[in-house]
Enzyme design. Structure first.
Site, mmCIF file in Angstrom:
data_model
loop_
_atom_site.group_PDB
_atom_site.id
_atom_site.type_symbol
_atom_site.label_atom_id
_atom_site.label_comp_id
_atom_site.label_asym_id
_atom_site.label_seq_id
_atom_site.Cartn_x
_atom_site.Cartn_y
_atom_site.Cartn_z
ATOM 1 N N ASN A 231 -73.938 -66.038 50.395
ATOM 2 C CA ASN A 231 -74.581 -65.007 51.206
ATOM 3 C C ASN A 231 -76.113 -65.119 51.196
ATOM 4 O O ASN A 231 -76.751 -65.065 50.155
ATOM 5 C CB ASN A 231 -74.173 -63.640 50.629
ATOM 6 N N ARG B 168 -63.606 -48.364 44.691
ATOM 7 C CA ARG B 168 -64.932 -48.480 44.102
ATOM 8 C C ARG B 168 -65.772 -47.374 44.717
ATOM 9 O O ARG B 168 -65.757 -47.187 45.937
ATOM 10 C CB ARG B 168 -65.546 -49.844 44.426
ATOM 11 N N TYR C 212 -78.247 -49.860 48.445
ATOM 12 C CA TYR C 212 -77.318 -50.966 48.619
ATOM 13 C C TYR C 212 -75.921 -50.561 48.133
ATOM 14 O O TYR C 212 -75.774 -49.947 47.079
ATOM 15 C CB TYR C 212 -77.791 -52.188 47.825
ATOM 16 N N ASP D 191 -70.046 -49.894 40.570
ATOM 17 C CA ASP D 191 -70.881 -51.093 40.449
ATOM 18 C C ASP D 191 -72.323 -50.688 40.172
ATOM 19 O O ASP D 191 -72.941 -49.986 40.984
ATOM 20 C CB ASP D 191 -70.792 -51.867 41.785
ATOM 21 N N HIS E 278 -74.750 -52.885 39.921
ATOM 22 C CA HIS E 278 -75.601 -53.887 40.577
ATOM 23 C C HIS E 278 -76.762 -54.365 39.716
ATOM 24 O O HIS E 278 -77.875 -54.545 40.218
ATOM 25 C CB HIS E 278 -76.127 -53.347 41.920
ATOM 26 N N GLU F 206 -69.131 -52.056 36.581
ATOM 27 C CA GLU F 206 -69.448 -53.455 36.908
ATOM 28 C C GLU F 206 -70.957 -53.706 36.858
ATOM 29 O O GLU F 206 -71.744 -52.836 37.256
ATOM 30 C CB GLU F 206 -68.923 -53.728 38.331
ATOM 31 N N GLU G 96 -70.045 -61.616 39.204
ATOM 32 C CA GLU G 96 -70.053 -62.087 40.594
ATOM 33 C C GLU G 96 -71.206 -63.053 40.866
ATOM 34 O O GLU G 96 -71.139 -63.821 41.819
ATOM 35 C CB GLU G 96 -70.064 -60.916 41.591
ATOM 36 N N ARG H 112 -65.473 -61.203 36.873
ATOM 37 C CA ARG H 112 -65.723 -60.839 38.273
ATOM 38 C C ARG H 112 -66.065 -62.021 39.176
ATOM 39 O O ARG H 112 -66.483 -61.834 40.326
ATOM 40 C CB ARG H 112 -66.888 -59.832 38.327
ATOM 41 N N HIS I 50 -63.981 -61.394 42.638
ATOM 42 C CA HIS I 50 -64.906 -60.900 43.665
ATOM 43 C C HIS I 50 -64.303 -61.125 45.058
ATOM 44 O O HIS I 50 -63.853 -62.231 45.363
ATOM 45 C CB HIS I 50 -66.209 -61.707 43.522
ATOM 46 N N ASP J 174 -68.395 -61.264 52.267
ATOM 47 C CA ASP J 174 -69.047 -62.579 52.310
ATOM 48 C C ASP J 174 -68.197 -63.672 51.652
ATOM 49 O O ASP J 174 -68.596 -64.838 51.639
ATOM 50 C CB ASP J 174 -70.469 -62.546 51.731
ATOM 51 N N GLU K 291 -60.690 -57.233 44.329
ATOM 52 C CA GLU K 291 -61.542 -56.530 45.297
ATOM 53 C C GLU K 291 -61.108 -56.893 46.719
ATOM 54 O O GLU K 291 -60.810 -58.048 47.011
ATOM 55 C CB GLU K 291 -62.996 -56.948 45.077
ATOM 56 N N TRP L 137 -81.034 -55.858 41.052
ATOM 57 C CA TRP L 137 -79.996 -55.086 41.733
ATOM 58 C C TRP L 137 -78.705 -55.871 41.709
ATOM 59 O O TRP L 137 -78.717 -57.045 41.379
ATOM 60 C CB TRP L 137 -80.398 -54.745 43.175
HETATM 61 O O1 KDG Z 1 -73.217 -61.245 48.430
HETATM 62 C C1 KDG Z 1 -73.286 -60.283 47.438
HETATM 63 C C2 KDG Z 1 -72.322 -59.163 47.695
HETATM 64 O O2 KDG Z 1 -71.071 -59.647 47.995
HETATM 65 C C3 KDG Z 1 -72.199 -58.272 46.490
HETATM 66 O O3 KDG Z 1 -73.419 -57.681 46.233
HETATM 67 C C4 KDG Z 1 -71.141 -57.247 46.672
HETATM 68 O O4 KDG Z 1 -71.591 -56.295 44.538
HETATM 69 C C5 KDG Z 1 -70.784 -56.620 45.380
HETATM 70 C C6 KDG Z 1 -69.372 -56.423 45.089
HETATM 71 O O5 KDG Z 1 -69.073 -55.979 43.987
HETATM 72 O O6 KDG Z 1 -68.569 -56.731 45.949
HETATM 73 MG MG MG Z 2 -70.606 -56.160 42.594
#
Ligand code: KDG
Ligand code: MG
Length: 408
Positions: free
Chosen positions: A37, A147, A159, A216, A218, A242, A268, A289, A318, A322, A345, A408
């Site tokens: 991504n 989530r 976000y 999450d 982040h 997460e 992730e 993840r 994950h 994307d 997910e 993040w």
């Molecule tokens: O490309 C990054 C996103 O897919 C991600 O930030 C999404 O945090 C995310 C998640 O848990 O799916």
């Molecule tokens: Mg995530």
């Protein structure tokens, strides 16, 4: 038989995807997901400029050998670009092998360990009412796990929180088409820490104890902030917290563990088993993840998850938008086959994406199944893909209220 051609397809049916197509000398086609991504073209070029010519003429059945050749042979190891490229090759070769066997991939991974794969959806809202509507909507669709992300009073767009109203789409698109630069968002951890426990409390009051609630962070908290958060939300029985802290710092999770029993998930942004070495051997996490797409493909993920299994750690692969339907299929076959499955997910792709990628997944009462087509069960329509030109899109950048760039 051998690999006859290697093609890279970049398409943008509402969001960008990079897909690898490997064709064998007797015409069998395998697909691999190479989408990274916001940095898509670097993986496309790694594949077309460097790996394609090395793959032509190789025996498509030698998956492990090809993986080691691309990983060890490059000298420059790991990193998201390299590992996404290797993942795409690996997925495509497994797709071919399973098609040759006439079996869905999960059969080659040991067969099904369960009837379906429990998935979680993304419920979000700028305020509690919108969030509650989203959770209700997903429950009506049959989801048993969500989530939960929500706006924080005093902060703008955050976000992971959908700006769309209820009844439209409850989830969000990770990357934004914002021209040459990423959009910028603001963040304040203090306001977040004070706001979130009350949100989980209201969700439990409204929806009871059955619902699996995930959240999450982040990577936005410091180790001690994350320890406080994990402790504060213990009464609300999260399925997982997460990415509480920045991903590079494996030992940060020791501090969270010392203070709380909230289950932890991370990975992730990881791309090899080495990113998890401390986390797994010290039992600092409960869920892995990684995306199959970003961690070297099915070969590497199977080894990682088997390693995690020894320590009682489960999968939480994950699966945002994307990850293309090809990458999602790879995840679902693994999920179905491994013993230490945790949850998957699931952010459904938009209609245009599903015109380009024909999938055979089925969804029933909160569970997905990859289907029983030979291979991964996903085919890309090249003509449909050709109609959607690559358009730059980036994940946003996060700044504190005083302008400092933040995690993040
Ligand atoms: O490309 C990054 C996103 O897919 C991600 O930030 C999404 O945090 C995310 C998640 O848990 O799916
Ligand atoms: Mg995530």
């Amino acid at each position: 038989m051998s690999i006859a051609s290697v093609d890279v397809i970049v398409t943008s049916p509402g969001r960008n995807f990079v897909t690898l197509k490997i064709t064998t000398s007797d015409g069998i086609v395998g697909w691999g997901d190479a989408t990274l991504n916001g940095r898509e073209l670097s993986v496309a070029s790694y594949l077309s400029e460097h790996l394609a010519s090395m793959l032509i003429g190789r025996d498509e059945d030698r998956i492990e050998d090809t993986w080691q050749y691309l990983y060890r042979g490059a000298y420059w190891r790991r990193g998201p670009v390299t590992m996404a490229a290797i993942a795409a090759v690996d997925m495509a070769l497994w797709d071919i092998k399973a098609k040759k066997a006439g079996m869905p991939l999960y059969q080659l991974l040991g067969g099904a360990s369960r009837d379906g794969v429990r998935v979680y959806a993304h419920a979000s809202g700028t305020d509690f009412e919108a969030l509650s509507n989203a959770i209700t909507g997903y429950r009506e669709l049959g989801f048993t796990a969500v989530r939960v992300q929500t706006g924080v009073p005093g902060l703008g767009q955050i976000y992971g929180v959908s700006a769309a109203g209820p009844g439209v789409r409850y989830d969000y698109e990770p990357a934004k088409r914002s021209g040459d630069r990423p959009a910028e968002e603001t963040w304040d951890t203090r306001q977040y820490l004070n706001h979130m426990p009350g949100v989980f409390s209201k969700i439990r009051e409204e929806f009871g104890t059955d619902l699996r609630i995930l959240h999450d962070g982040h990577h936005r908290m410091s180790p001690i902030e994350a320890a406080r958060f994990a402790k504060d939300v213990e009464p609300y029985d999260l399925f997982w917290l997460e990415d509480a802290t920045p991903g590079e710092d494996q030992t940060a999770l020791r501090l969270i563990r010392q203070h709380s029993t909230t289950p932890l998930a991370i990975g992730e942004v990881f791309n090899t088993v080495y990113d998890y070495q401390t986390l797994i051997t010290e039992r600092l996490i409960d869920y892995v993840r990684s995306a199959v797409t970003h961690t070297g493909g099915i070969t590497a993920m199977k080894k990682l998850l088997d390693f995690a299994a020894i320590y009682g750690i489960r999968s939480g692969i994950h699966g945002p938008t994307d990850i293309s339907p090809v990458g999602m299929a790879a995840a679902l076959h693994l999920d179905l086959a491994i013993h230490n499955f945790g949850i998957q997910e699931y952010m459904p792709h938009n209609e245009q994406t599903l015109e380009v990628f024909q999938t055979s997944f089925t969804f029933d009462k909160g569970f997905l199944h990859p289907g029983d087509q030979p291979g991964l069960g996903v085919e890309l329509d090249e003509q449909a893909a050709g109609a959607f030109e690559y358009t730059k899109a980036y994940l946003p950048v996060n700044r504190l209220l005083d302008g400092t760039v933040h995690d993040w």
